[in-house]
Design an enzyme around this catalytic site. Structure first.
Site: not given
Ligand code: GUN
Length: 305
Positions: A63, A107, A130
């Site tokens: 990412k 994460q 997200d």
């Protein structure tokens, strides 16, 4: 009429997520150049990584690297696995309040002593690139604008850019996770293109999973059980999307493991019209969606400033 012999196999096309993601990254890089030329600062994504899980580190590294490729700024915040929930919530609060950060992710999975849901709900919905916050999930369920979780959004882009017709098709999604299966079923069923599918959502309590799968024009496997989808579960000509990406031990591999999808590729591919490989299918598309969400967050925050 000549009918194909039973041994006939389709001309299977590979859904090349890796190639498409590179193309889309180039498109995003051009948008960023234009954006900066208009006097805006570069979009800025932050990622929070807790602990030493190898797979999570690899995802986050990808990412961060992808941000540089498209001209975004990125910030990586790392904490040891024993970080307290309070410290993590304080990091989230700081990122929420920091005007130089357009969007951020924490994460997952987090260590057992941390309540994932409490952390997800602490993220400001306007920075939740997200798309995991209940407000963004709710908007998705209602067909309202908001951030869409990156993996299902990436799959929709892959279907769209490959010219795969979805309207009126029967889609079967295996797995009801909040991150993939549930939002995937919403996206495929909602009015729009791609979309307009009739959707069956299968899970651990589904009876006769194979019978459901055999009715799928589009089959999405998102359970994390390597090789579970076999040829006898797939209709001839189906589009098969493999979200699974499990590390399986392989002493002959350089890193000591290789990645395996939920679909037994060698067995299933000959029956498909289209199929995603693992790796190089869905994974790279997930990152592209995260970048798109971050660019959208930057545009929105500039419009509100
Ligand atoms: N873990 C597995 N997939 C994801 C994702 O898309 N976002 C975050 N934050 N964690 C994940």
């Amino acid at each position: 009429m000549i009918t194909a012999p039973a041994s006939h196999t389709m001309d299977t096309e590979i859904l090349d997520g890796k190639g498409l993601s590179q193309k889309i990254k180039e498109e995003i890089a051009i948008e960023v150049t234009d954006w900066v030329a208009q006097g805006h600062r570069r979009p800025h994504l932050a990622a929070v990584l807790v602990g030493q899980d190898g797979a999570s580190r690899t995802y986050v590294d990808h990412k961060v690297k992808s941000c540089a490729q498209v001209g975004f700024e990125s910030t990586l915040i790392e904490r040891a696995a024993d970080v307290s929930q309070q410290e993590l919530l304080e990091i989230v609060a700081k990122l929420n309040a920091d005007p130089s950060i357009d969007g951020f992710i924490v994460q997952l999975p987090l260590p057992d002593h941390i309540d994932d849901q409490a952390v997800i709900e602490a993220v400001s919905p306007s920075k939740d690139v997200d798309g995991f916050h209940p407000s963004n999930m709710g908007n998705l369920a209602l067909g309202l604008p908001g951030f869409v979780p990156a993996t299902p959004a990436g799959i929709m882009t892959l279907l769209d850019r490959s010219g795969i017709e979805t309207a009126g098709k029967h889609a079967v999604v295996i797995g009801r996770s909040s991150i993939v299966g549930t939002p995937m079923s919403l996206l495929l069923s909602r009015s729009g293109n791609p979309g307009n599918c009739t959707v069956t959502l299968c899970h651990s309590r589904t009876q006769d999973l194979a019978a459901h799968c055999r009715r799928a024009d589009i089959l999405v496997a998102a359970v994390g059980r390597p090789g579970m989808v076999k040829a006898d579960m797939v209709k001839e000509g189906a589009v098969v999307i493999d979200v699974g990406i499990t590390r399986v031990e392989d002493p002959s591999a350089k890193r000591g493991f290789r990645l395996k999808g939920d679909v037994d590729f060698a067995d299933v591919a000959p029956k498909c019209s289209w199929i995603t490989p693992v790796p190089g299918g869905v994974g790279p598309m997930t990152i592209v969606s995260l970048l798109n969400n971050t660019l959208a967050a930057a545009r929105r925050s500039a419009a509100l400033a």
